[in-house]
Write an enzyme that holds these catalytic residues in place. Structure first.
Site, PDB file in Angstrom:
ATOM      1  N   HIS A   1       9.551   7.030   8.081  1.00 62.56           N
ATOM      2  CA  HIS A   1      10.133   7.129   6.743  1.00 62.56           C
ATOM      3  C   HIS A   1      11.609   7.489   6.942  1.00 62.56           C
ATOM      4  CE1 HIS A   1       6.440   7.077   4.060  1.00 62.56           C
ATOM      5  NE2 HIS A   1       5.923   7.036   5.279  1.00 62.56           N
TER       6      HIS A   1
ATOM      7  N   HIS B   1       5.480   4.600  12.666  1.00 62.46           N
ATOM      8  CA  HIS B   1       5.553   4.483  11.201  1.00 62.46           C
ATOM      9  C   HIS B   1       6.582   5.503  10.711  1.00 62.46           C
ATOM     10  CE1 HIS B   1       3.269   4.117   7.193  1.00 62.46           C
ATOM     11  NE2 HIS B   1       3.990   5.209   7.000  1.00 62.46           N
TER      12      HIS B   1
ATOM     13  N   CYS C   1       4.391   9.291   0.164  1.00 65.16           N
ATOM     14  CA  CYS C   1       2.997   9.687   0.055  1.00 65.16           C
ATOM     15  C   CYS C   1       2.851  10.647  -1.112  1.00 65.16           C
ATOM     16  CB  CYS C   1       2.532  10.346   1.352  1.00 65.16           C
ATOM     17  SG  CYS C   1       0.845  10.967   1.218  1.00 65.16           S
TER      18      CYS C   1
ATOM     19  N   ARG D   1       0.843  -1.214   0.000  1.00 65.61           N
ATOM     20  CA  ARG D   1       0.000   0.000   0.000  1.00 65.61           C
ATOM     21  C   ARG D   1       0.876   1.262   0.000  1.00 65.61           C
ATOM     22  NH1 ARG D   1      -0.424   4.584   2.871  1.00 65.61           N
ATOM     23  NH2 ARG D   1      -0.026   3.417   4.777  1.00 65.61           N
ATOM     24  N   ASP D   2       1.515   1.541   1.124  1.00 71.49           N
ATOM     25  CA  ASP D   2       2.322   2.770   1.217  1.00 71.49           C
ATOM     26  C   ASP D   2       3.491   2.695   0.232  1.00 71.49           C
ATOM     27  OD1 ASP D   2       3.073   5.230   2.166  1.00 71.49           O
ATOM     28  OD2 ASP D   2       3.536   4.578   4.193  1.00 71.49           O
TER      29      ASP D   2
ATOM     30  N   ASN E   1       9.766   4.451   2.950  1.00 70.53           N
ATOM     31  CA  ASN E   1       9.491   3.986   4.306  1.00 70.53           C
ATOM     32  C   ASN E   1      10.721   3.271   4.855  1.00 70.53           C
ATOM     33  OD1 ASN E   1       6.785   3.975   2.854  1.00 70.53           O
ATOM     34  ND2 ASN E   1       6.160   3.647   4.952  1.00 70.53           N
TER      35      ASN E   1
HETATM   36  P1  HMG Z   1     -13.336  14.410  -1.999  1.00 67.48           P
HETATM   37  O1  HMG Z   1     -13.142  14.863  -3.403  1.00 67.48           O
HETATM   38  O2  HMG Z   1     -13.533  15.437  -0.940  1.00 67.48           O
HETATM   39  O3  HMG Z   1     -14.515  13.338  -1.955  1.00 67.48           O
HETATM   40  O4  HMG Z   1     -12.081  13.511  -1.621  1.00 67.48           O
HETATM   41  P2  HMG Z   1     -16.064  13.549  -1.808  1.00 67.48           P
HETATM   42  O5  HMG Z   1     -16.490  12.889  -0.553  1.00 67.48           O
HETATM   43  O6  HMG Z   1     -16.439  14.987  -2.013  1.00 67.48           O
HETATM   44  O7  HMG Z   1     -16.621  12.699  -3.047  1.00 67.48           O
HETATM   45  C1  HMG Z   1     -16.357  13.120  -4.397  1.00 67.48           C
HETATM   46  C2  HMG Z   1     -16.532  11.936  -5.350  1.00 67.48           C
HETATM   47  O8  HMG Z   1     -15.539  10.945  -5.042  1.00 67.48           O
HETATM   48  C3  HMG Z   1     -17.879  11.223  -5.236  1.00 67.48           C
HETATM   49  O9  HMG Z   1     -18.178  10.729  -6.525  1.00 67.48           O
HETATM   50  C4  HMG Z   1     -17.584  10.047  -4.347  1.00 67.48           C
HETATM   51  O10 HMG Z   1     -18.448   8.945  -4.553  1.00 67.48           O
HETATM   52  C5  HMG Z   1     -16.177   9.694  -4.779  1.00 67.48           C
HETATM   53  P3  HMG Z   1     -19.271  11.467  -7.459  1.00 67.48           P
HETATM   54  O11 HMG Z   1     -20.531  11.452  -6.643  1.00 67.48           O
HETATM   55  O12 HMG Z   1     -18.716  12.852  -7.652  1.00 67.48           O
HETATM   56  O13 HMG Z   1     -19.268  10.606  -8.687  1.00 67.48           O
HETATM   57  N1  HMG Z   1     -15.455   9.034  -3.685  1.00 67.48           N
HETATM   58  C6  HMG Z   1     -14.846   7.837  -3.754  1.00 67.48           C
HETATM   59  N2  HMG Z   1     -14.701   6.956  -4.750  1.00 67.48           N
HETATM   60  C7  HMG Z   1     -14.035   5.803  -4.461  1.00 67.48           C
HETATM   61  N3  HMG Z   1     -13.529   5.517  -3.238  1.00 67.48           N
HETATM   62  C8  HMG Z   1     -13.640   6.390  -2.238  1.00 67.48           C
HETATM   63  C9  HMG Z   1     -14.329   7.601  -2.484  1.00 67.48           C
HETATM   64  N4  HMG Z   1     -14.607   8.662  -1.697  1.00 67.48           N
HETATM   65  C10 HMG Z   1     -15.283   9.526  -2.432  1.00 67.48           C
HETATM   66  N5  HMG Z   1     -13.151   6.103  -1.016  1.00 67.48           N
HETATM   67  C11 HMG Z   1     -11.138  11.682  -0.364  1.00 67.48           C
HETATM   68  C12 HMG Z   1     -11.960  12.964  -0.323  1.00 67.48           C
HETATM   69  C13 HMG Z   1     -10.812  11.299   1.051  1.00 67.48           C
HETATM   70  C14 HMG Z   1     -11.965  10.610  -1.033  1.00 67.48           C
HETATM   71  C15 HMG Z   1      -9.856  11.947  -1.189  1.00 67.48           C
HETATM   72  O14 HMG Z   1      -9.220  13.052  -0.641  1.00 67.48           O
HETATM   73  C16 HMG Z   1      -8.921  10.778  -1.194  1.00 67.48           C
HETATM   74  O15 HMG Z   1      -9.207   9.754  -1.779  1.00 67.48           O
HETATM   75  N6  HMG Z   1      -7.728  10.922  -0.534  1.00 67.48           N
HETATM   76  C17 HMG Z   1      -6.787   9.855  -0.439  1.00 67.48           C
HETATM   77  C18 HMG Z   1      -5.375  10.352  -0.394  1.00 67.48           C
HETATM   78  C19 HMG Z   1      -4.430   9.187  -0.130  1.00 67.48           C
HETATM   79  O16 HMG Z   1      -4.770   8.052  -0.360  1.00 67.48           O
HETATM   80  N7  HMG Z   1      -3.221   9.493   0.364  1.00 67.48           N
HETATM   81  C20 HMG Z   1      -2.253   8.506   0.666  1.00 67.48           C
HETATM   82  C21 HMG Z   1      -2.566   7.703   1.919  1.00 67.48           C
HETATM   83  S1  HMG Z   1      -2.146   8.535   3.462  1.00 67.48           S
HETATM   84  C22 HMG Z   1      -0.491   8.145   3.712  1.00 67.48           C
HETATM   85  O17 HMG Z   1       0.137   7.624   2.844  1.00 67.48           O
HETATM   86  C23 HMG Z   1       0.139   8.400   5.045  1.00 67.48           C
HETATM   87  C24 HMG Z   1       0.349   7.113   5.850  1.00 67.48           C
HETATM   88  O18 HMG Z   1       1.172   6.189   5.156  1.00 67.48           O
HETATM   89  C25 HMG Z   1       1.003   7.412   7.201  1.00 67.48           C
HETATM   90  C26 HMG Z   1       2.215   8.337   7.113  1.00 67.48           C
HETATM   91  O19 HMG Z   1       3.201   8.044   6.424  1.00 67.48           O
HETATM   92  O20 HMG Z   1       2.121   9.377   7.779  1.00 67.48           O
HETATM   93  C27 HMG Z   1      -0.990   6.436   6.148  1.00 67.48           C
HETATM   94 MG    MG Z   2       3.521   6.351   5.119  1.00 63.98          MG
END
Ligand code: HMG
Ligand code: MG
Length: 317
Positions: free
Chosen positions: A225, A223, A256, A27-28, A265
């Protein structure tokens, strides 16, 4: 000259005798890859990581596919793994930011999900399109419904030490966000050093602050990096502070897509070597992870940044 393929084991008094390695490579590790990795390769990656004895293998993210195109195949990946591994696949954690993501996980009968919060305002906006406050409006119904469905929920907090836009992050701010996730029902909190700026004293201070706020250390994971080469030093600080779960990514893959300067990581192999040297049990077969990372590096077209992978990849089994 004979090659040293395992570290000398010299335990350090006062450290935990066993830790859990929480593997995030699929995933990450992959979410930041620019060229699309075929679903079949991802599935094989997960299977190999499980075969290495990793007790927890986070498989993918049910996020918006436009936000993380690399993981747009999350449902296909999990469908294939379920057909192949059955209950074992059902127990693989997946990220769900909101109810839409949860629905996608529920449709497949998955049992472990993780929400991911930000400790800072800027990253909440960039990663989740929410504010520091409104991110919880997204998590609350997601966690409540997941728990009602009998799922296990992990909570990540990102930018726990520093943020590329806001600079150093106050310990109290991180504890505030983390406590809210725990109060909402997360079983475990993973404290993310998303851009790799944590240092050992800061790690201890954060863990102690959670403990002072009444959070049992057994509920914390760390966690790291490795941007500045501090990840293992920070694990050491975490062990001294009594934390027994560490996230790591096979081969040191990762970053990320929404955090400038988030590089790889902590490599699982580097962590395993380090724990082996201290005689701390983890149940993971180092050689199998190294072979897996070497195989994945072939698919990605570049060598692993992990020092342990580089040192062991050519050594006799
Ligand atoms: P948004 O645009 O605000 O979403 O994004 P919304 O709620 O306004 O919905 C807009 C549209 O998206 C809608 O569709 C929803 O159905 C669809 P429409 O009605 O317009 O056709 N939608 C989705 N579709 C599929 N799956 C979903 C989903 N949600 C809404 N889950 C949202 C908000 C959170 C969805 C967006 O910002 C997002 O997907 N962000 C993800 C970012 C990400 O994945 N970042 C990496 C992971 S975090 C990380 O890596 C850190 C970590 O490793 C720890 C560390 O290192 O610190 C964990
Ligand atoms: Mg991470």
């Amino acid at each position: 000259m004979s090659e040293l393929a395992l570290p000398m084991v010299v335990p350090e008094p006062g450290l935990p005798s066993r830790v859990t390695i929480y593997e995030v490579g699929a995933r990450d590790g992959l979410q930041n890859e620019q060229s699309l990795v075929p679903t079949a390769v991802k599935a094989e990656f997960v299977r190999r990581l499980l075969a290495a004895g990793l007790p927890v293998v986070e498989a993918t993210s049910f996020v918006h596919p436009k936000w993380v195109p690399q993981l747009a195949d999350a449902a296909d990946l999990m469908t294939g793994l379920l057909a192949d591994l059955g209950d074992r696949a059902r127990a693989l954690p997946v990220l769900v930011p909101n109810e839409r993501g949860l629905d996608r996980a529920l449709e497949l009968g998955l049992r472990h999900v993780a929400v991911f919060a930000s400790a800072t305002e800027t990253f909440a906006a960039r990663n989740l399109n929410r504010t520091l406050a409104t991110q919880f409006e997204m998590f609350e119904p997601t966690i409540t419904r997941a728990l009602a469905a009998g799922m296990h929920v992990r909570g990540y907090v990102s930018m726990c030490f520093g943020d590329p836009w806001e600079g150093p992050v106050a310990v109290d701010q991180v504890v505030g966000v983390g406590k809210r996730l725990l109060d909402l029902g997360c079983a475990q909190l993973s404290l993310g050093d998303t851009i790799g700026v944590a240092t050992a004293g800061h790690v201890r201070a954060l863990v102690e602050a959670f403990a002072a706020a009444g959070v049992d250390r057994s509920r914390l994971a760390l966690h790291f990096h490795d941007t500045y080469g501090q990840a293992l030093t920070n694990v050491h600080a975490g062990l001294q502070a009594g934390v027994t779960t560490y996230d790591a990514s096979a081969g040191g893959l990762g970053g990320c897509p929404y955090a400038r300067s988030a590089t790889g990581n902590l490599a699982t192999e580097d962590l395993v070597w380090f724990l082996d040297g201290l005689g701390i049990e983890h149940g993971v077969d180092l050689r199998t992870v190294v072979d897996t990372s070497t195989w994945m590096a072939g698919h990605l077209g570049r060598p692993s940044p992990s020092a342990v992978v580089r040192a062991l990849a050519q050594s006799p089994a």
